[in-house]
Design a protein around this motif. Structure first.
Motif, PDB file in Angstrom:
ATOM      1  N   LEU A 684       0.830  -1.208   0.000  1.00 59.56           N
ATOM      2  CA  LEU A 684       0.000   0.000   0.000  1.00 59.56           C
ATOM      3  C   LEU A 684       0.866   1.261   0.000  1.00 59.56           C
ATOM      4  O   LEU A 684       0.584   2.229  -0.720  1.00 59.56           O
ATOM      5  N   LEU A 685       1.918   1.256   0.809  1.00 59.53           N
ATOM      6  CA  LEU A 685       2.794   2.428   0.892  1.00 59.53           C
ATOM      7  C   LEU A 685       3.575   2.624  -0.404  1.00 59.53           C
ATOM      8  O   LEU A 685       3.812   3.765  -0.831  1.00 59.53           O
ATOM      9  N   ALA A 686       3.990   1.533  -1.044  1.00 56.99           N
ATOM     10  CA  ALA A 686       4.692   1.650  -2.321  1.00 56.99           C
ATOM     11  C   ALA A 686       3.774   2.244  -3.387  1.00 56.99           C
ATOM     12  O   ALA A 686       4.211   3.058  -4.211  1.00 56.99           O
ATOM     13  N   GLN A 687       2.499   1.839  -3.364  1.00 58.41           N
ATOM     14  CA  GLN A 687       1.542   2.421  -4.306  1.00 58.41           C
ATOM     15  C   GLN A 687       1.371   3.920  -4.063  1.00 58.41           C
ATOM     16  O   GLN A 687       1.348   4.719  -5.008  1.00 58.41           O
ATOM     17  N   ALA A 688       1.270   4.315  -2.811  1.00 59.32           N
ATOM     18  CA  ALA A 688       1.116   5.736  -2.484  1.00 59.32           C
ATOM     19  C   ALA A 688       2.327   6.537  -2.935  1.00 59.32           C
ATOM     20  O   ALA A 688       2.195   7.626  -3.506  1.00 59.32           O
TER      21      ALA A 688
END
Length: 898
Positions: A684-688
């Motif tokens: 999720l953080l990589a997508q953000a």
């Protein structure tokens, strides 16, 4: 109103009774269109949810009245013309962007989606949340639906105006409406600028906007106001030429006595109106608007001069306008206006775009176009699509591309560009046809006016997206259709005599769609505006809180007050109750739920913040969601629903707008609620981070979550990146790391500058290591020597003042005075700078040097009792030194003067 009908008892007129619909319905059309062009721009120029609904309502009323009149008259009042292909094709393309398609088709047409949204591809972790692959070409279907609604509004308006402009009188009436609208807006803008104290309409305080920085009228942006009044000025110029009496010959003049006619006074009235509009244009301070207006003036003068429409009377009226322009320069400030105009005439892009914001967003759009040139990102998606491509951090949110042509290419791709080219082809073709057809004085004056208005619109779109604003878009559309009327003449004799049932059905469907699409955002607008106002108040108080937090590390001052968070929470819930499809409102409510959870920490028996709860869950060995929920109920009690609400709204935010990076970050903070054993936070953080690589605030939150999850190295890298980008988050980094790691390591890793050095100094001064302080002083001195502030950064005088205070903190008075002297030399008109220098001289017992500066400070602030007291003590000490020069002067005890 009533008369005996002579028609068949089965005719539409008989069915309607004896009401004179043939009079009432055309008048209703006139009233609706007149209100559209004159009154509707007063609703923020059409920008905003309520304003859009006003425009749609007026067009819908006019369309229904026009269709009813056509049906009752037994004729269509309409025929298909080739110009309709453009709006119909645009509607079809936007609909195709919004229609769900198979994931394979979307991947083939828009391969960029796989790169931007890896979590939405294949066996994505989002499938566990009920989200699968992305199925539309538009990357924000909700905004796309609103864009489609406004496109339908413009299409209905096109149909109405094409039918309406069948006579010369209707053309004159339309241009008269445009001229009056510009005058009304200009008068409002000038009066507000001079008397409103920053309030719109003298009573309304709009968040983040003032009406007295520039003349803005009812617009939120002075550039859009300038474009509107500049385009309207061309309609006024046409009226001025039309009503001004024509020169008479000597023989005809001798046959009648010279006297002023009503036409003279009407012409003088239009001339004064043009002068007020020109005054408003100057007071707007819009460089793009002034540049576009210059293009328009060149076009209209070229046409009028070429066709000999510019005579002696018009010269007198021009002098009236010039006089009002001179008054505008005095009101706005001749020096300030000259500086802004110099940036236009210099030809330097560096001066025109000092902060580089426009160049940054243009570059971002060019990269977005290169990646998604075929289908675009979807109508209305610019606010979402630019973030992955921009390479310069900015606190500004770019709702549009600062260039209309780039935005159309970014959002609509190749089909949008093709439609835009088709419009320009029509303009060139109609201009050539009109130039050959127009022979009368009035026709030529009309041609010059509409060509100038279209030139203004086209030129201003190079540096702004004025077509994004309904007020300027409807004015440009009206001028475009007047040009068409001048080119092709009246087509009323070619109109079909059969009632347009298909058109009526299509119009009815369009109106229903407008109501369904535009009503919910309009109803939610008051609540969302209230949230914006509350958020603005919170942001104003955040600066001092963050500064104190950075200097002391006290987290209690950083936690938001519960009542303030609760007010924002209630406003967002009210907005979503009326408009549940708003991705932005869901995103903001997700974060607000988390803020409210932390704000209630002190009231819970177990005072665990969200980060502590996440760490406890990670190390707690929970094997099921039920076991976790039971523990959470014991740990945080009634606040568990806040975490569940945050999770729900974060999911809804990315469901409606998958490019909202914040949604993935807030979701990662509460992912443990249903997945305690195998969190998906890292993905999720990589997508953000892929979606917002230049957002410093978001990078800080991503880094913080990495720390909580135990990925310290990754979190530290994110914080280093965030520290290089402006924002209040930098002070949070200072509070976390400064003073807790060697100063040389901190400075090398974070590359601090003068926006954070004072706070860093406070943290290391609290540690008290003299060697580290001297290292930091050397670093700060070298930065001060090479410091060249950009717009919006700390002035150089304050840099030297801060450096002087650092030397004072370690007791080096001589270097303190040197730094303060350089601060005064840089800008001695700043009261805090002169005051600090006066105090330093006084405490160094240099009374003769201190007194002039003390007097200067007292003259600027006569209520400063501390300075007054020091001035008296300085005079006494200097007198004692003079009367007894061989006696060492008494050292005055250090006094801290607030």
């Amino acid at each position: 109103m009533f008369h005996r009908s002579t028609t068949s008892r089965f005719s539409p007129a008989a069915l309607m009774g004896q009401w004179r619909w043939e009079v009432a319905l055309p008048k209703l059309v006139d009233l609706a269109l007149g209100a559209l062009f004159i009154l509707a721009p007063l609703f923020w120029g059409g920008r905003g949810e309520i304003a859009r609904a006003v425009y749609a309502t007026l067009v819908a009323i006019a369309a229904m009245a026009w269709l009813a009149n056509a049906w009752l008259a037994g004729r269509g009042g309409w025929r298909w013309t080739p110009v309709y292909w453009i709006p119909v094709a645009a509607i079809a393309w936007v609909v195709l962007q919004l229609v769900p398609l198979p994931a394979a088709v979307v991947g083939w047409l828009a391969p960029r989606n796989a790169e931007l949204m890896p979590l939405w591809q294949g066996d994505s972790p989002l499938a566990d949340f009920g989200l699968g692959s992305w199925h539309t070409l538009s990357l924000n279907p909700t905004e796309g639906q609103i864009s489609l609604a406004m496109l339908l509004v413009y299409t209905l308006l096109t149909v109405l105006l094409v039918d309406r402009l069948h006579s010369r009188e209707k053309v004159d009436e339309l241009l008269r409406w445009l001229g009056v609208s510009a005058i009304v807006m200009a008068v409002l803008g000038v009066l507000q600028y001079l008397t409103s104290d920053g309030l719109y309409f003298w009573v309304y305080e709009y968040p983040f906007r003032r009406s007295d920085d520039y003349a803005v009228g009812a617009f939120m942006n002075h550039n859009h106001f300038a474009s509107f009044v500049a385009m309207g000025a061309t309609a006024i110029a046409y009226q001025l030429v039309r009503v001004a009496p024509q020169p008479v010959t000597r023989s005809s003049a001798s046959m009648r006595p010279a006297q002023r006619t009503s036409a003279d006074y009407l012409a003088l009235g239009w001339a004064c109106g043009l002068g007020v509009v020109a005054l408003a244009l100057v007071l707007s301070g819009s460089r793009g608007g002034l540049l576009a207006a210059t293009v328009g003036v060149a076009v209209i003068l070229l046409v009028y001069w070429r066709k000999r429409l510019f005579g002696g009377r018009q010269l007198i009226y021009t002098l009236v306008v010039a006089g009002l322009l001179g008054a505008g320069m005095l009101l706005f400030g001749a020096e300030q206006l000259t500086r802004r105009l110099e940036t236009v005439t210099s030809g330097s892009m560096q001066q025109l775009d000092e902060l580089g914001a426009r160049r940054a967003i243009w570059s971002a759009n060019l990269r977005a176009i290169a990646d998604g040139w075929f289908t675009g990102s979807g109508a209305g998606t610019h606010q979402d699509i630019y973030s992955p491509y921009i390479d310069q951090p900015s606190s500004k949110v770019f709702s549009h591309a600062e260039n209309g042509y780039l935005q159309i290419a970014t959002e609509l791709g190749l089909p949008g560009v093709a439609l835009l080219v088709a419009v320009f082809v029509y303009v060139v073709r109609w201009t050539r046809m009109a130039w050959r057809r127009c022979e009368s004085r009035e026709h030529l004056a009309c041609l010059g006016a509409v060509l100038a208005a279209l030139a203004i619109s086209a030129a201003h779109n190079l540096v702004d997206f004025v077509w994004f604003i309904p007020a300027t878009m409807t004015m440009a559309l009206a001028c475009l259709l007047v040009l068409r009327r001048l080119a092709v003449g009246s087509e009323r004799d070619l109109v079909s005599q059969s009632p347009p049932y298909e058109l009526a059905v299509a119009t009815g469907v369009a109106i229903v769609y407008l109501a369904i699409t535009l009503a919910p955002p309009a109803m939610a607008s008051p609540a969302f505006t209230q949230y914006r106002r509350l958020a603005a108040i919170q942001q104003l108080g955040l600066s001092d809180t963050m500064d104190q937090f950075a200097k002391t590390g006290d987290t209690s001052s950083f936690i938001d007050h519960q009542a303030a968070v609760m007010a924002r929470y209630d406003a967002l819930r009210a907005a979503l109750a009326r408009n549940p499809r708003s991705g932005e409102a869901h995103l903001r409510l997700a974060r607000t739920c988390l803020q409210l959870f932390d704000a209630r920490t002190e009231q819970r028996e177990n005072r665990m913040e969200l980060g502590q709860i996440q760490s406890a869950v990670a190390s707690g060995g929970f094997t099921s969601a039920e076991q976790l929920q039971e523990w959470l109920r014991r740990a945080v009690g009634d606040d568990v629903p806040l975490l569940q609400a945050a999770r729900y709204h974060a999911l809804e935010s990315i469901r409606y707008a998958p490019l909202q990076a914040g949604g993935y970050v807030w979701l990662s903070k509460v992912d443990f609620l249903d997945n305690p054993s195998s969190p998906r936070n890292e993905q999720l953080l990589a997508q953000a981070q892929r979606l917002c690589p230049e957002d410093g605030d978001l990078l800080f939150e991503i880094g913080l979550q990495h720390f909580v999850d135990g990925r310290a190295d990754t979190g530290r890298q994110c914080w280093v990146q965030s520290f290089q980008r402006p924002g209040q988050h930098r002070l949070q980094v200072v509070a976390t790391w400064a003073g807790k790691m060697p100063v040389d390591m901190f400075l090398e890793e974070f590359q601090a500058d003068w926006s954070t050095l004072p706070a860093i100094w406070q943290r290391y001064a609290a540690v008290g290591d003299r060697q580290q302080l001297e290292y930091l002083l050397d670093y700060a001195s070298r930065l001060a020597d090479t410091y060249e502030p950009q717009r919006g950064e700390m002035p150089i005088a304050y840099v030297w003042k801060s450096l002087g205070q650092m030397y004072a903190d370690i007791g080096n008075t001589d270097q303190q005075l040197v730094c303060l002297r350089r601060a005064v030399d840089a800008n001695g008109t700043l009261l805090p700078v002169r005051r600090s220098y006066a105090l330093a001289l006084f405490h160094a017992e240099k009374y003769s040097e201190a007194e002039p500066h003390l007097r200067w400070c007292l003259a600027r602030d006569s209520s400063d009792k501390g300075i007054r007291k020091l001035l008296e003590e300085s005079a006494a000490a200097r007198h004692k030194q003079a009367t007894n020069p061989f006696t060492p002067s008494r050292r005055f005890k250090f006094r801290h003067v607030q």
